[in-house]
Design an enzyme around this catalytic site. Structure first.
Site, PDB file in Angstrom:
ATOM      1  CG  HIS A   1      -0.203  -0.049   2.491  1.00 13.24           C
ATOM      2  ND1 HIS A   1       0.407   1.089   3.137  1.00 13.24           N
ATOM      3  CD2 HIS A   1       0.073  -1.076   3.517  1.00 13.24           C
ATOM      4  CE1 HIS A   1       1.094   0.835   4.062  1.00 13.24           C
ATOM      5  NE2 HIS A   1       0.873  -0.439   4.344  1.00 13.24           N
TER       6      HIS A   1
ATOM      7  CD  GLU B   1       1.758  -5.914   8.461  1.00 12.51           C
ATOM      8  OE1 GLU B   1       2.163  -7.194   8.455  1.00 12.51           O
ATOM      9  OE2 GLU B   1       2.346  -4.960   7.773  1.00 12.51           O
TER      10      GLU B   1
END
Length: 185
Positions: free
Chosen positions: A7, A78
């Site tokens: 990202h 994550e």
């Protein structure tokens, strides 16, 4: 080939994990730059993204450039930092000093998971990733991509999160037939 993208830049003053931290204006520019590169250099047919805010924002931008179908999944998240998710780092260091002193891969965040837990989670996910169609782009997080590097290179897990140069908006190629991952942008 499967492609993995981290990202865009988010606010580093906060603990990431499963937080709702947005990407920054710099992160938006990074993602737009990478999206243009993807459009010019690869033929992405599908985008699969983590459902964490910063990955969703990144995937939305990329999908607009590539005009590829987009799906979100929690499996690409994550490492969860538990009680620290989204907390100001300054506050986290004060409230949980023992965690930050000398963490190891087996230390678990309060109500979260350890780096070893993330490693095992991605190890279980890897066969699914290998079964994805070629030219799929996965938009996820540094921890997830790092774990794939550790796994495919048979490197012992450590706390060096910069070892594989998984910077924001970087792109990594997973060659399924060679069982190899490398950074390509």
């Amino acid at each position: 080939m499967i492609y993995l993208m981290r990202h865009g830049q988010d606010d580093e003053n906060y603990i990431g994990g499963w937080s709702d931290v947005n990407i920054t204006p710099i992160g938006i520019k990074e993602v737009e730059n990478t999206a243009r590169w993807l459009k010019e250099n690869l033929d992405i047919k599908r985008i699969l993204s983590s459902d964490i805010t910063r990955a969703k924002q990144t995937s939305f931008i990329v999908s607009n450039y590539l005009d590829a179908p987009l799906e979100y999944t929690m499996f690409l998240r994550e490492q969860t930092k538990g009680d620290l998710n989204g907390m100001l780092k300054e506050t986290a260091i004060k409230e949980y000093p023992s965690y930050f002193d000398n963490p190891t891969p087996i230390d678990v965040y309060p109500n979260g998971e350890s780096l070893k837990d993330l490693y095992n989670r991605i190890k279980e996910l890897l066969p699914y990733i290998y079964n994805l169609e070629d030219d799929t782009l996965i938009i996820t997080h540094r921890g997830v991509i790092n774990m794939i590097y550790y796994l495919l290179n048979n490197i012992e897990l450590d706390m060096n999160k910069n070892r594989f140069d998984v910077s924001t908006a970087s792109v990594h190629e997973l060659n399924k037939s060679l069982n190899r991952i490398r950074r390509i942008k």
